[in-house]
Design a protein around this motif. Sequence first.
Motif, PDB file in Angstrom:
ATOM      1  N   VAL A  82       0.512  -1.345   0.018  1.00  4.84           N
ATOM      2  CA  VAL A  82      -0.245   0.117   0.043  1.00  4.84           C
ATOM      3  C   VAL A  82       0.580   0.764   0.167  1.00  4.84           C
TER       4      VAL A  82
ATOM      5  N   PRO B 195       4.027   1.388  -2.558  1.00  2.00           N
ATOM      6  CA  PRO B 195       3.312   1.876  -4.838  1.00  2.00           C
ATOM      7  C   PRO B 195       2.900   4.015  -4.749  1.00  2.00           C
ATOM      8  N   LEU B 196       2.523   3.923  -3.163  1.00  2.00           N
ATOM      9  CA  LEU B 196       1.051   5.015  -2.811  1.00  2.00           C
ATOM     10  C   LEU B 196       2.679   6.525  -3.126  1.00  2.00           C
ATOM     11  N   ALA B 197       4.254   6.024  -2.311  1.00  2.00           N
ATOM     12  CA  ALA B 197       4.878   6.683  -2.185  1.00  2.00           C
ATOM     13  C   ALA B 197       6.126   6.766  -3.229  1.00  2.00           C
TER      14      ALA B 197
ATOM     15  N   ARG C 292       4.185  -2.016 -12.740  1.00  2.00           N
ATOM     16  CA  ARG C 292       3.504  -2.193 -11.093  1.00  2.00           C
ATOM     17  C   ARG C 292       2.584  -3.403 -11.334  1.00  2.00           C
TER      18      ARG C 292
END
Length: 364
Positions: free
Chosen positions: A20, A23-25, A185
């Motif tokens: 979580v 992948p977002l940061a 990704r």
Amino acid sequence: MSERVRGYALFATVALLLLVVAPLALPAFRLDELAKYLCLAIAALGIGLAWGQGGMLTLGQGVFFGLGGYAMGMYLKLHDAGGDLPDFMVWSGVERLPALWQPFGNPVVALAAVVLVPVAVAVLLGALVFRRRVRGAYFAILSQALAAAFVILLVGQQGLTGGTNGLTNFYDFFGRDPEAESTQRTMYFVVAGVLGVLYLLARQLVGSRFGRLLVAVRDGEDRVRFLGYDPALVKTVTFAISAGMAGLAGALFVPVVGIISPSLLGVVPSLELVVAVAVGGRYALAGAILGAVVMNYAKTSFSEEWAGGWLYLQGALFILVMTLAPKGAVGLYQQARDALARRRGASAAAVEKPGVAVKEEVPA
């Protein structure tokens, strides 16, 4: 909180960070780098199982990593060629597809070979070596020599393996563009998921009766033999599992990085994996993963600024860890935690005793 509950809580926290937060940061490039580190962590997990739990110092894990990687690369090259010869074979003057390559046109065969070929080689090697009670430094040197011979074989067969260049320029990965950001990704999540599943399976294996027998073989092989067990069989099975993990790691490495070549499989890369496991903590499976990620990140970061001196720093770090902290970073953490728990227990016991005053230390 029990040790078991604490372990699963830590696993859930790390999984949350990887699936979580990261992948977002992280930007796409850094996420690709992390995916590469996680591929190497899968291979390191196998070393942690074989070396940390079984006492088998394998210095040739690059062989199994390469077998899995080349199996995947061969399928991708044949798929890209569309029935023709792969590009490097055309350049090398090869006129017919070699018989060794022909089965890898089938994706099922290729995916099965990713794991089964390294496992078969490890079983054969284990049957030849462990039955003759070869262990310790002799086994380490033998596995290192196997890695060196494997690289020489790959380099010498230009028309069959691509020589020093290896296999690269993949244009299709099961219907998707390997270089597309969406594919990369997706591959990151696949690699992270595979690593998590393998860690849980390895943890379950270590906690089983077989795992306890494996540790007993590591600590006293002759005693285990006198008790009626077969240490050679235990070590061969563990070595084969470790090889299968390395083969799977190599297969995942190919679409993530886009290349598989002899320079990634030889003695030096194999030693780097062992160093990473030692730094993280070879007696803990989580330490092997931690060491692989941290050491490869450090290699990427420091080698950009100090390319010629990174190997010296890495070697010095390995010597320091094996001398001063043989259980690695995880071992240091456990020692600090145990020391803190003893101090808290001693303070609580002193307070509970009637008529005993707790002396407060005044800082100098």
